[in-house]
Design an enzyme around this catalytic site. Sequence first.
Site, mmCIF file in Angstrom:
data_model
loop_
_atom_site.group_PDB
_atom_site.id
_atom_site.type_symbol
_atom_site.label_atom_id
_atom_site.label_comp_id
_atom_site.label_asym_id
_atom_site.label_seq_id
_atom_site.Cartn_x
_atom_site.Cartn_y
_atom_site.Cartn_z
ATOM 1 C CG HIS A 1 -4.171 4.511 2.252
ATOM 2 N ND1 HIS A 1 -5.543 4.585 2.182
ATOM 3 C CD2 HIS A 1 -3.881 4.295 3.561
ATOM 4 C CE1 HIS A 1 -6.051 4.413 3.394
ATOM 5 N NE2 HIS A 1 -5.063 4.238 4.247
ATOM 6 N N GLY A 2 -5.987 5.704 -1.212
ATOM 7 C CA GLY A 2 -6.794 6.865 -1.595
ATOM 8 C C GLY A 2 -8.021 6.996 -0.727
ATOM 9 C CB ALA A 3 -9.661 4.821 1.470
ATOM 10 C CD GLN B 1 -2.888 1.209 2.338
ATOM 11 O OE1 GLN B 1 -2.481 1.125 3.491
ATOM 12 N NE2 GLN B 1 -4.175 1.342 2.047
ATOM 13 C CE1 TYR C 1 -3.884 8.302 7.692
ATOM 14 C CE2 TYR C 1 -5.393 6.711 6.723
ATOM 15 C CZ TYR C 1 -4.714 7.201 7.827
ATOM 16 O OH TYR C 1 -4.882 6.623 9.055
HETATM 17 C C1 LIG Z 1 -5.441 -1.799 13.688
HETATM 18 C C2 LIG Z 1 -5.888 -1.402 12.323
HETATM 19 C C3 LIG Z 1 -4.973 -0.818 11.446
HETATM 20 C C4 LIG Z 1 -5.377 -0.434 10.161
HETATM 21 N N1 LIG Z 1 -4.459 0.089 9.296
HETATM 22 C C5 LIG Z 1 -4.838 0.418 8.029
HETATM 23 C C6 LIG Z 1 -3.888 0.889 7.083
HETATM 24 O O1 LIG Z 1 -2.706 1.017 7.375
HETATM 25 N N2 LIG Z 1 -4.328 1.199 5.835
HETATM 26 C C7 LIG Z 1 -5.645 1.056 5.463
HETATM 27 O O2 LIG Z 1 -6.001 1.321 4.320
HETATM 28 N N3 LIG Z 1 -6.569 0.596 6.340
HETATM 29 C C8 LIG Z 1 -6.189 0.264 7.593
HETATM 30 N N4 LIG Z 1 -7.118 -0.248 8.462
HETATM 31 C C9 LIG Z 1 -8.505 -0.466 7.980
HETATM 32 C C10 LIG Z 1 -8.657 -1.924 7.520
HETATM 33 O O3 LIG Z 1 -7.818 -2.246 6.451
HETATM 34 C C11 LIG Z 1 -10.107 -2.274 7.104
HETATM 35 O O4 LIG Z 1 -10.399 -1.685 5.868
HETATM 36 C C12 LIG Z 1 -11.143 -1.890 8.158
HETATM 37 O O5 LIG Z 1 -10.666 -2.208 9.450
HETATM 38 C C13 LIG Z 1 -12.462 -2.623 7.949
HETATM 39 O O6 LIG Z 1 -12.253 -4.007 7.893
HETATM 40 P P1 LIG Z 1 -12.526 -5.031 9.116
HETATM 41 O O7 LIG Z 1 -13.935 -4.819 9.553
HETATM 42 O O8 LIG Z 1 -12.291 -6.360 8.493
HETATM 43 O O9 LIG Z 1 -11.559 -4.682 10.201
HETATM 44 C C14 LIG Z 1 -6.732 -0.630 9.767
HETATM 45 C C15 LIG Z 1 -7.637 -1.218 10.642
HETATM 46 C C16 LIG Z 1 -7.236 -1.609 11.902
HETATM 47 C C17 LIG Z 1 -8.237 -2.253 12.818
#
Ligand SMILES: Cc1cc2nc3c(=O)[nH]c(=O)nc-3n(C[C@H](O)[C@H](O)[C@H](O)COP(=O)(O)O)c2cc1C
Length: 449
Positions: A168-170, A102, A173
């Site tokens: 990472h366009g979401a 990413q 950020y």
């Molecule tokens: C501890 C943690 C760290 C995360 N770090 C990132 C990240 O670095 N980049 C990103 O795009 N999303 C990040 N996310 C979001 C997750 O990738 C995911 O899209 C979001 O948690 C929803 O999915 P889930 O319900 O399966 O957790 C993070 C989520 C958690 C819980």
Amino acid sequence: MEYPAIFEPLRFRNLTVKNRIFRSNVSGRFDNYDGSGNQARINWETKFAKGGVGAIISSFVPVHLRGRIVPNYAMIDNDSRIPFWRAVGEAVHRHDCKFILQLSHGGRQRDINGIEYPKGLSSTDKSDPLHGFECERMTIAQINETVAQFAEGARRAREAGLDGVELHGANGYLITQFLSSAINDRKDEYGGPLEHRARFVREIVRAIRARVGSDFHLQMKISAQEFNDALAPFGYGPSGNTLAESIQVCKWLVEDGVDSLHISTGSFFPHPRNPAGADLPVEDLARSYDTMISNGERTFANFLLFHGTSGIVARRAWNRAAGPPDEIEGKVLPDARAIKAAVTVPVICTGGFQTASVITKALASGDCDAVSIARPLIANNDLVEVWRRGQDRADKPCTYCNRCLVNVVENPLGCYEESRFPSRDAMIAQIMSVFAPPPFSVDAAGVGV
Ligand SMILES: Cc1cc2nc3c(=O)[nH]c(=O)nc-3n(C[C@H](O)[C@H](O)[C@H](O)COP(=O)(O)O)c2cc1C
Ligand code: SF4
């Protein structure tokens, strides 16, 4: 086999993944302060590859030091990083799992500034409303430099033998800070109408294609709806980009050379809807958020907000904006479905997935082509194997308590839901297992190996 749709390979233009389950991005402070990686990250990623996911989408990997959101995240900002990422890729490939890196830049949205760049860059010069991190409005020269940094990051990922990159366009950020109608207040050709706000990311995609060619996998994570006013009483608003605007952006990105779209939600992170939680864990938050107090203009006020009666108020406001806990699994699917109907590339959906029958239904009904999973895989690294055995859910599923999330700025990433473990000691042992094997060890003669 009980859930065959999950185990169907997925073919992208330049990449085939063995099944429909992607480990979603999860960042943890495993690496070194200077952005070099270490063995703990390799151990971490290997856990998921062994557990059977088709591909891992990495943590937030900064393309430049100024785009870092927390120290101790491995970066891809110069060529000396390539051997480390090659080692990560090789470790994961041994388990027939792909690795997508990413490419990230935090802009004004940070957790801990670090010593090198106390101020972030952004489309705007307004601090982020949640924590109050200060930023500088980017000049055209800085925009051009940052576009080139993304392209160089993609080139390095390719040289490291990785299987693709994700922009990472979401989630608020830097790329979101340009795309968002709620954040971008520029008056030049990078602000105003959607075509202008999308200029920055479109330039990045074209620069990557020019640098790495058309045969390297490139995907983009996007927040389909921003819900920027979700915490309106605490200073947020207006609501930001609509689904219709994001559909248009996705169509442009595909025209420019993106091979897949990864659908998320929310204009900041964390957001009540992402990762959507059963409850805001204010007690854990009060313990870890102190790490951020000296970094933002609002961090001390926020710290006080998580205590006592004000903690109850913060919790209620957050939970109200998050919506009912029984709607967490597949919350973003309606947006993924709408985007999939408008584009020609495969669509990955994130958000709450941990039940094989729910994922099977989403795939069968054409809502998305794959799902990405973060927390339920932190809780159960072997979820895919659980489903392969014919079980619909893990015996001890993720409770969506979000304790992993609020611990991450201060503590090692892992599952902090004590009720899932026989004891607190067992929980700590599981969290600390990421440090085994250690970076180096000594042999019987006491010599480092
Ligand atoms: C501890 C943690 C760290 C995360 N770090 C990132 C990240 O670095 N980049 C990103 O795009 N999303 C990040 N996310 C979001 C997750 O990738 C995911 O899209 C979001 O948690 C929803 O999915 P889930 O319900 O399966 O957790 C993070 C989520 C958690 C819980
Ligand atoms: S701490 Fe564990 S149970 Fe709670 S959300 Fe994170 S992974 Fe799930």
